[in-house]
Design a protein around this motif. Structure first.
Motif, PDB file in Angstrom:
ATOM      1  N   THR A 138       0.356  -1.343  -0.172  1.00  0.00           N
ATOM      2  CA  THR A 138      -0.209   0.123   0.043  1.00  0.00           C
ATOM      3  C   THR A 138       0.601   0.875  -0.515  1.00  0.00           C
ATOM      4  O   THR A 138       0.585   1.746  -0.592  1.00  0.00           O
ATOM      5  CB  THR A 138      -1.013  -0.122   1.064  1.00  0.00           C
ATOM      6  OG1 THR A 138      -1.728  -1.211   1.697  1.00  0.00           O
ATOM      7  CG2 THR A 138      -2.079   1.541   1.624  1.00  0.00           C
ATOM      8  N   ILE A 147      -8.419   7.525   0.799  1.00  0.00           N
ATOM      9  CA  ILE A 147      -9.164   7.112   2.442  1.00  0.00           C
ATOM     10  C   ILE A 147      -9.443   8.196   3.214  1.00  0.00           C
ATOM     11  O   ILE A 147      -7.787   8.185   4.258  1.00  0.00           O
ATOM     12  CB  ILE A 147      -9.026   6.419   2.531  1.00  0.00           C
ATOM     13  CG1 ILE A 147      -9.623   4.690   2.042  1.00  0.00           C
ATOM     14  CG2 ILE A 147     -10.609   5.662   3.730  1.00  0.00           C
ATOM     15  CD1 ILE A 147     -10.318   3.823   2.610  1.00  0.00           C
ATOM     16  N   TRP A 150     -11.634   8.353   8.446  1.00  0.00           N
ATOM     17  CA  TRP A 150     -11.445   6.639   9.614  1.00  0.00           C
ATOM     18  C   TRP A 150     -12.789   6.359  10.588  1.00  0.00           C
ATOM     19  O   TRP A 150     -13.232   7.219  11.265  1.00  0.00           O
ATOM     20  CB  TRP A 150     -10.321   7.158  10.734  1.00  0.00           C
ATOM     21  CG  TRP A 150     -10.567   5.494  11.113  1.00  0.00           C
ATOM     22  CD1 TRP A 150     -10.065   4.481  11.086  1.00  0.00           C
ATOM     23  CD2 TRP A 150      -9.298   4.896  12.803  1.00  0.00           C
ATOM     24  NE1 TRP A 150      -9.597   3.298  11.765  1.00  0.00           N
ATOM     25  CE2 TRP A 150      -9.543   4.494  13.136  1.00  0.00           C
ATOM     26  CE3 TRP A 150     -10.228   6.027  13.618  1.00  0.00           C
ATOM     27  CZ2 TRP A 150      -9.802   3.208  14.623  1.00  0.00           C
ATOM     28  CZ3 TRP A 150      -9.460   5.674  15.401  1.00  0.00           C
ATOM     29  CH2 TRP A 150      -9.364   4.236  15.800  1.00  0.00           C
ATOM     30  N   GLY A 155     -16.831   1.924   7.892  1.00  0.00           N
ATOM     31  CA  GLY A 155     -16.033   1.770   7.002  1.00  0.00           C
ATOM     32  C   GLY A 155     -15.960   0.837   6.495  1.00  0.00           C
ATOM     33  O   GLY A 155     -14.139   0.286   5.753  1.00  0.00           O
ATOM     34  N   PRO A 158     -16.914  -0.486   1.237  1.00  0.00           N
ATOM     35  CA  PRO A 158     -15.966   0.372  -0.085  1.00  0.00           C
ATOM     36  C   PRO A 158     -17.398   1.823  -0.648  1.00  0.00           C
ATOM     37  O   PRO A 158     -18.602   1.491  -0.017  1.00  0.00           O
ATOM     38  CB  PRO A 158     -15.957   0.445  -0.659  1.00  0.00           C
ATOM     39  CG  PRO A 158     -16.959  -1.928  -1.042  1.00  0.00           C
ATOM     40  CD  PRO A 158     -17.038  -1.729   0.744  1.00  0.00           C
ATOM     41  N   LYS A 191      -9.679   4.302  -7.966  1.00  0.00           N
ATOM     42  CA  LYS A 191     -10.353   3.917  -7.300  1.00  0.00           C
ATOM     43  C   LYS A 191      -9.294   2.296  -7.138  1.00  0.00           C
ATOM     44  O   LYS A 191     -10.095   1.565  -7.003  1.00  0.00           O
ATOM     45  CB  LYS A 191     -11.913   3.152  -8.243  1.00  0.00           C
ATOM     46  CG  LYS A 191     -13.251   3.647  -8.117  1.00  0.00           C
ATOM     47  CD  LYS A 191     -13.861   2.247  -8.903  1.00  0.00           C
ATOM     48  CE  LYS A 191     -14.936   3.392  -9.397  1.00  0.00           C
ATOM     49  NZ  LYS A 191     -15.912   2.685 -10.305  1.00  0.00           N
ATOM     50  N   PHE A 194      -7.167   3.181  -3.550  1.00  0.00           N
ATOM     51  CA  PHE A 194      -8.770   3.162  -2.946  1.00  0.00           C
ATOM     52  C   PHE A 194      -9.296   2.398  -2.429  1.00  0.00           C
ATOM     53  O   PHE A 194      -8.720   1.076  -0.846  1.00  0.00           O
ATOM     54  CB  PHE A 194     -10.178   3.984  -3.036  1.00  0.00           C
ATOM     55  CG  PHE A 194     -10.929   3.854  -2.556  1.00  0.00           C
ATOM     56  CD1 PHE A 194     -11.324   4.901  -1.569  1.00  0.00           C
ATOM     57  CD2 PHE A 194     -11.379   2.639  -1.749  1.00  0.00           C
ATOM     58  CE1 PHE A 194     -11.878   4.665  -0.645  1.00  0.00           C
ATOM     59  CE2 PHE A 194     -12.436   2.053  -0.975  1.00  0.00           C
ATOM     60  CZ  PHE A 194     -13.315   4.176  -0.931  1.00  0.00           C
ATOM     61  N   TYR A 195      -9.312   0.725  -3.190  1.00  0.00           N
ATOM     62  CA  TYR A 195      -9.380  -0.899  -3.088  1.00  0.00           C
ATOM     63  C   TYR A 195      -7.732  -1.328  -2.109  1.00  0.00           C
ATOM     64  O   TYR A 195      -7.442  -1.869  -1.148  1.00  0.00           O
ATOM     65  CB  TYR A 195     -10.099  -1.656  -3.928  1.00  0.00           C
ATOM     66  CG  TYR A 195     -11.364  -1.220  -4.655  1.00  0.00           C
ATOM     67  CD1 TYR A 195     -12.126  -1.653  -3.515  1.00  0.00           C
ATOM     68  CD2 TYR A 195     -11.402  -1.014  -5.403  1.00  0.00           C
ATOM     69  CE1 TYR A 195     -13.289  -1.342  -3.890  1.00  0.00           C
ATOM     70  CE2 TYR A 195     -12.747  -0.823  -6.069  1.00  0.00           C
ATOM     71  CZ  TYR A 195     -13.369  -1.267  -4.553  1.00  0.00           C
ATOM     72  OH  TYR A 195     -15.014  -1.063  -5.267  1.00  0.00           O
ATOM     73  N   GLU A 197      -5.651   0.499  -0.160  1.00  0.00           N
ATOM     74  CA  GLU A 197      -5.938   1.197   1.138  1.00  0.00           C
ATOM     75  C   GLU A 197      -7.025   0.207   2.089  1.00  0.00           C
ATOM     76  O   GLU A 197      -6.671   0.323   2.918  1.00  0.00           O
ATOM     77  CB  GLU A 197      -5.961   2.825   1.190  1.00  0.00           C
ATOM     78  CG  GLU A 197      -6.264   2.910   2.083  1.00  0.00           C
ATOM     79  CD  GLU A 197      -5.261   3.025   3.377  1.00  0.00           C
ATOM     80  OE1 GLU A 197      -5.517   3.078   5.104  1.00  0.00           O
ATOM     81  OE2 GLU A 197      -4.106   2.314   3.198  1.00  0.00           O
ATOM     82  N   TRP A 198      -8.191   0.251   1.273  1.00  0.00           N
ATOM     83  CA  TRP A 198      -9.619  -0.256   1.439  1.00  0.00           C
ATOM     84  C   TRP A 198      -8.755  -1.936   2.398  1.00  0.00           C
ATOM     85  O   TRP A 198      -9.436  -2.409   2.940  1.00  0.00           O
ATOM     86  CB  TRP A 198     -10.965  -0.324   0.868  1.00  0.00           C
ATOM     87  CG  TRP A 198     -12.066  -0.567   1.464  1.00  0.00           C
ATOM     88  CD1 TRP A 198     -12.488   0.140   2.223  1.00  0.00           C
ATOM     89  CD2 TRP A 198     -12.117  -2.232   1.090  1.00  0.00           C
ATOM     90  NE1 TRP A 198     -13.929  -0.770   2.515  1.00  0.00           N
ATOM     91  CE2 TRP A 198     -13.824  -2.768   2.202  1.00  0.00           C
ATOM     92  CE3 TRP A 198     -12.347  -3.498   0.293  1.00  0.00           C
ATOM     93  CZ2 TRP A 198     -14.612  -3.902   1.858  1.00  0.00           C
ATOM     94  CZ3 TRP A 198     -12.504  -4.213  -0.275  1.00  0.00           C
ATOM     95  CH2 TRP A 198     -13.851  -4.381   0.848  1.00  0.00           C
ATOM     96  N   ARG A 201      -7.185  -2.145   5.507  1.00  0.00           N
ATOM     97  CA  ARG A 201      -8.071  -1.547   6.511  1.00  0.00           C
ATOM     98  C   ARG A 201      -9.360  -2.787   7.037  1.00  0.00           C
ATOM     99  O   ARG A 201      -8.965  -3.227   8.320  1.00  0.00           O
ATOM    100  CB  ARG A 201      -8.408  -0.169   6.503  1.00  0.00           C
ATOM    101  CG  ARG A 201      -7.883   0.915   6.272  1.00  0.00           C
ATOM    102  CD  ARG A 201      -8.375   2.152   6.830  1.00  0.00           C
ATOM    103  NE  ARG A 201      -7.987   3.458   6.052  1.00  0.00           N
ATOM    104  CZ  ARG A 201      -8.201   4.621   6.491  1.00  0.00           C
ATOM    105  NH1 ARG A 201      -9.715   5.367   6.437  1.00  0.00           N
ATOM    106  NH2 ARG A 201      -7.315   5.704   6.292  1.00  0.00           N
ATOM    107  N   VAL A 202      -9.612  -3.626   6.271  1.00  0.00           N
ATOM    108  CA  VAL A 202     -10.424  -4.801   6.588  1.00  0.00           C
ATOM    109  C   VAL A 202      -9.492  -5.605   6.841  1.00  0.00           C
ATOM    110  O   VAL A 202     -10.313  -6.487   7.849  1.00  0.00           O
ATOM    111  CB  VAL A 202     -11.370  -5.184   4.869  1.00  0.00           C
ATOM    112  CG1 VAL A 202     -12.046  -6.133   5.309  1.00  0.00           C
ATOM    113  CG2 VAL A 202     -12.016  -3.763   4.349  1.00  0.00           C
TER     114      VAL A 202
END
Length: 512
Positions: A138, A147, A150, A155, A158, A191, A194-195, A197-198, A201-202
């Motif tokens: 990342t 993103i 927080w 969160g 998506p 996108k 974004f995905y 970093e998402w 976090r997930v």
């Protein structure tokens, strides 16, 4: 049952005693009178004799049943390893002539953590390993600032529609990274980052759920010793703090002050990045070492396997661990593990400052062993008027100095690992070390060679994402081998020793 039966027959005992006393103490005249009662007395005596025979028979059957039950429990029963294990053993069972010269008082055996707990901890450490690698990717793909909010609960989802994606993109357009670097990217490009970093976090949220829920389950089943439950609770709190620390790190790259600082680059603080990565290393090492220790303790308690040695007595274990050469080797192994950890943290400063993009050659830096001193300790990084902070600010904020320090630490780590490996090959130490310890120091030296090659390749090829990600993963693998080496040199836990002594005591009782 037998004392109760006998206590309920006072009439029988009293009548018997009275008749016998009269027969023994009677005069000739009274004997004539007693002759008429002789048949009655003989009948009573027969009843008493018959009752005594019944009691003796019951006692014999009880002893036989007790012996049979004892013979059934001579073998080692894994069911004893539970939260309800309250087996009260005699001093003969708890004593071990190999480890103690005095007998142990009867008491309940402590809880010995079962293997499912170890498997859960090792699976959790594997997830932490994965999140470290994903976090590195990342950062390398410059996706970490995509993103801008927080939201620990909501969160996890998506953006679901076009309007949601447009809203998230507009928020990103207000960041310094978009204004200074990515001002020409499209929504589809957004996108992608974004995905990335998402997903990072997930994965962190999954680690939290995958740790807390089993922890509550195992604690409710009372299969965790009190000290272990306390330590694992601290790990759970540290996982939560890690999420907050991650957002604190990301927030440092979203500050508008970067737009007003000459020469500033929109990136996260290297201090916060090192703290975030260091916390992940601590979590990983703690989960991994605890899981491996639980497995080794279980094997020791069950079949006497320790450090690659099978069917060893406690005395043999202590004798190996107390050997001066092994104790010295253990001390050096701990120091080397700390050095590996510090070297990995210095890599976080290299990543945070993009210091790997400078001096892309090895082993020289600009044709010299070291850059000029005025470049290593530039006065431009001092913020105090008297320049008293020039030393530590250059060490942590000057990209040239940060790369030089990482090189020095990496070289020191490599040669220290090589020296420890060569020491383990000496005949005297090789004969004293457990087989598992010899395998782990060999693995550590092999991993150190791979890590050096990955680091040099990453530097020479200007930090490509695949090589840089493998280099970060290699630092975790090197730390893994060192942690496993330390576990192979540890003494079995107190609970495992008591369970092993109890098992040996039951075997001795069965053979006698």
């Amino acid at each position: 049952m037998l004392p109760t039966f006998w206590a309920r027959c006072p009439g029988l005992k009293t009548r018997n005693s009275r008749i016998l006393r009269e027969l023994h103490q009677s005069t000739p005249r009274s004997r004539i009178l007693l002759n008429n009662r002789a048949p009655q007395a003989l009948s009573a005596l027969r009843n008493v004799s018959h009752g005594v025979n019944i009691l003796s028979s019951l006692r014999g059957q009880t002893r036989s049943l007790t012996g049979a039950l004892a013979s059934k429990r001579v073998s080692f029963d894994p069911r004893f390893f539970s939260s309800n294990a309250s087996v009260s053993l005699s001093a003969e069972h708890l004593s071990d002539a190999e480890t103690s010269s005095h007998s142990t008082k009867p008491e309940e055996l402590p809880t010995l953590t079962p293997p499912p707990v170890a498997m859960w901890l090792l699976a959790s450490s594997a997830l932490v390993f994965a999140v470290i690698v994903v976090g590195g990717v990342t950062r390398l793909t410059e996706s970490g600032l995509s993103i801008t909010e927080w939201k620990p609960i909501t969160g996890i989802l998506p953006p679901l529609g076009k309007a949601d994606w447009e809203e998230a993109f507009e928020k990103y357009k207000a960041t310094p990274e978009f204004k200074m670097i990515n001002h020409s990217i499209s929504l589809s490009d957004f996108k992608r980052i974004f995905y990335m970093e998402w997903g990072h976090r997930v994965l962190g949220r999954l680690i939290g759920l995958g740790f807390v829920i089993p922890l509550v389950y195992f604690a409710s089943r009372r299969v965790l010793p009190r000290s272990l439950a306390r330590n694992l609770t601290l790990y759970a709190l540290l996982i939560g703090a890690q999420g907050a620390l991650g957002w604190y790190m990301v927030k440092s790259g979203l500050e508008d002050a970067l737009l007003e600082t000459p020469g500033a680059v929109p990136r996260v603080s290297q201090y916060r990045l090192a703290a975030h990565l260091g916390t992940a290393f601590v979590l990983y090492a703690g989960m991994f070492s605890t899981g491996i220790s639980i497995l080794t303790d279980w094997r020791w308690a069950k079949n006497g396997t320790w450090g690659g040695l099978k069917n060893t007595g406690s005395g043999a274990v202590w004798k190996v661990l107390e050997t001066p050469s092994v104790r010295r080797f253990t001390r050096y192994s701990k120091l080397l593990t700390g050095l590996v950890f510090i070297t990995a943290l210095s890599g976080a400063f290299v990543a945070g400052l993009d210091a790997g993009l400078l001096y892309n050659e090895f082993p020289l830096m600009g044709g010299r062993i070291a850059p000029p001193s005025d470049e290593l300790f530039s006065p431009l990084y001092a913020q105090k008027p008297d320049g008293s902070d020039i030393w530590w600010r250059n060490i942590f904020e000057n990209p040239t100095t940060v790369q030089f320090n990482h090189r020095c630490l990496a070289i020191t780590t490599y040669f220290s690992t090589a020296a420890l490996f060569l020491a383990s090959r000496r005949p005297a130490l090789r004969a004293a070390l457990p087989p598992l310890a010899r395998k782990m120091i060999l693995s550590a030296f092999a991993m150190a060679n791979i890590q050096v090659l990955l680091g040099i390749s990453t530097l020479l090829y200007l930090v490509p994402v695949p090589l840089a990600a493998m280099h970060q993963a290699g630092s975790v693998m090197l730390l893994t081998t060192m942690v496993h080496l330390l576990v192979s040199l540890r003494r079995p836990g107190a609970a495992a020793r008591l369970w092993r002594q109890a098992h040996l005591g039951s075997r001795k009782a069965a053979s006698s």
